[in-house]
Scaffold this active site. Structure first.
Site, mmCIF file in Angstrom:
data_model
loop_
_atom_site.group_PDB
_atom_site.id
_atom_site.type_symbol
_atom_site.label_atom_id
_atom_site.label_comp_id
_atom_site.label_asym_id
_atom_site.label_seq_id
_atom_site.Cartn_x
_atom_site.Cartn_y
_atom_site.Cartn_z
ATOM 1 N N CYS A 26 0.825 -1.213 0.000
ATOM 2 C CA CYS A 26 0.000 0.000 0.000
ATOM 3 C C CYS A 26 0.855 1.258 0.000
ATOM 4 C CB CYS A 26 -0.963 0.003 1.182
ATOM 5 S SG CYS A 26 -0.174 -0.083 2.808
ATOM 6 N N HIS A 47 -1.876 1.237 7.433
ATOM 7 C CA HIS A 47 -2.239 1.221 6.014
ATOM 8 C C HIS A 47 -2.026 2.611 5.426
ATOM 9 C CE1 HIS A 47 -4.280 0.069 2.347
ATOM 10 N NE2 HIS A 47 -5.135 1.067 2.487
#
Length: 308
Positions: A13, A268
């Site tokens: 990510c 994330h």
């Protein structure tokens, strides 16, 4: 004609967010499109600029909502960039930058890439006992901004972080420096003056901090940043080392925000990017891409209960 996502192939990510920021910047892709194609298959597979160009073309020619960056990830692994691990965005950004610049063969493109991202400052060191002064020019790709002032108080706005970065700091105690004229360690006054800002300016908010126990923690407090930033209104004359023509270009419009949710141990990344051609904000969350409003971008200001 539309924003395309990148599939997450295993803790990528952070990489995906940074790639989107690079590839949505038309000034960067203008340089990328002019690279020399490597002659052999092995050179192509190990060339980061070439693999980024292939990924860009794949994103622009496909009809799917997202494409897979597997070939580029494999290319990075050949240069000892670990995959499937957690990264700090700035650490990975500098790795990508060094690989890109180091693998370009055209001197003109190397210069254009440097001009696009490089910040120049003048560092001053003044001995507080004999007034001996040294200065040197240095450059950086990101402007690393502390979110705490010298007294460890939380700063509340990006402008405050910038002012703090360019405020003089007295080096005393364990931080004293050796003075050639005094022949010993003495207190020094350290300061920086801004000399040149690039077309694309990267500001790094230092939310990850170190404790004395060597453990890290994350600052999740609210810190606002504007859509438009004029350095002439933020810094004083004493904090700048340049002429009026240079300072006339020190006005910026926010283009992208790379945001992290979670803690230092897990989390994330996603990217909020404003399309230069459409003037619309998009959120790039790996393969999921959607149009958002400025109020959505402001979620990245941070909150202790939200952990952006």
């Amino acid at each position: 004609t539309e924003a395309i996502g990148l599939y997450n192939i295993g803790q990528t990510c952070c990489l995906n967010s940074l790639l989107q920021v690079f590839l949505m910047n038309t000034h960067f892709t203008g340089i990328l499109r002019r690279i020399t194609v490597p002659p052999s298959a092995s050179q192509k597979s190990s060339s980061v600029p070439y693999q980024m160009l292939l990924l860009l073309e794949k994103m622009q020619s496909g009809k799917r909502k997202a494409v897979c960056p597997k070939a580029l990830a494999y290319c990075l692994s050949q240069h000892r960039v670990k995959l499937f691990v957690q990264y700090d965005a700035v650490q990975l950004l500098l790795t990508l930058w060094n690989l890109l610049k180091g693998q370009l063969t055209n001197p003109e493109l190397i210069e254009k890439l440097s001009d696009l991202y490089t910040i120049w400052v003048q560092e001053y060191m003044v001995c507080q006992e004999c007034s001996f002064e040294t200065k040197r020019n240095s450059n950086m790709i990101t402007l690393p901004l502390s979110m705490l002032d010298s007294s460890c108080h939380l700063l509340k706005t990006l402008e405050e972080c910038l002012q703090c970065f360019f405020c003089p700091e007295e080096l005393t105690g364990h931080n004293m420096c050796f003075c050639e004229y005094c022949g010993k360690k003495t207190p020094f006054m350290q300061s920086m003056k801004l000399a040149h800002l690039p077309r694309t300016l990267i500001l790094h908010l230092k939310r990850f901090c170190f404790r004395r126990s060597s453990s890290t923690y994350k600052l999740c407090h609210y810190l606002s940043f504007p859509q438009d930033l004029d350095f002439n209104a933020v810094l004083t004359e004493e904090q700048c080392q340049t002429d009026a023509s240079e300072k006339a270009s020190w006005q910026y419009e926010l283009f992208a925000v790379v945001a992290h949710s979670g803690s230092t141990d897990f989390g994330h990344y996603c990217a909020y990017i404003r399309s230069i051609t459409e003037c619309k904000w998009y959120r790039f969350d790996d393969s999921e891409v959607c149009q958002v409003l400025w109020d959505d971008v402001k979620c990245t200001y941070g909150r202790s209960d939200f952990h952006w």
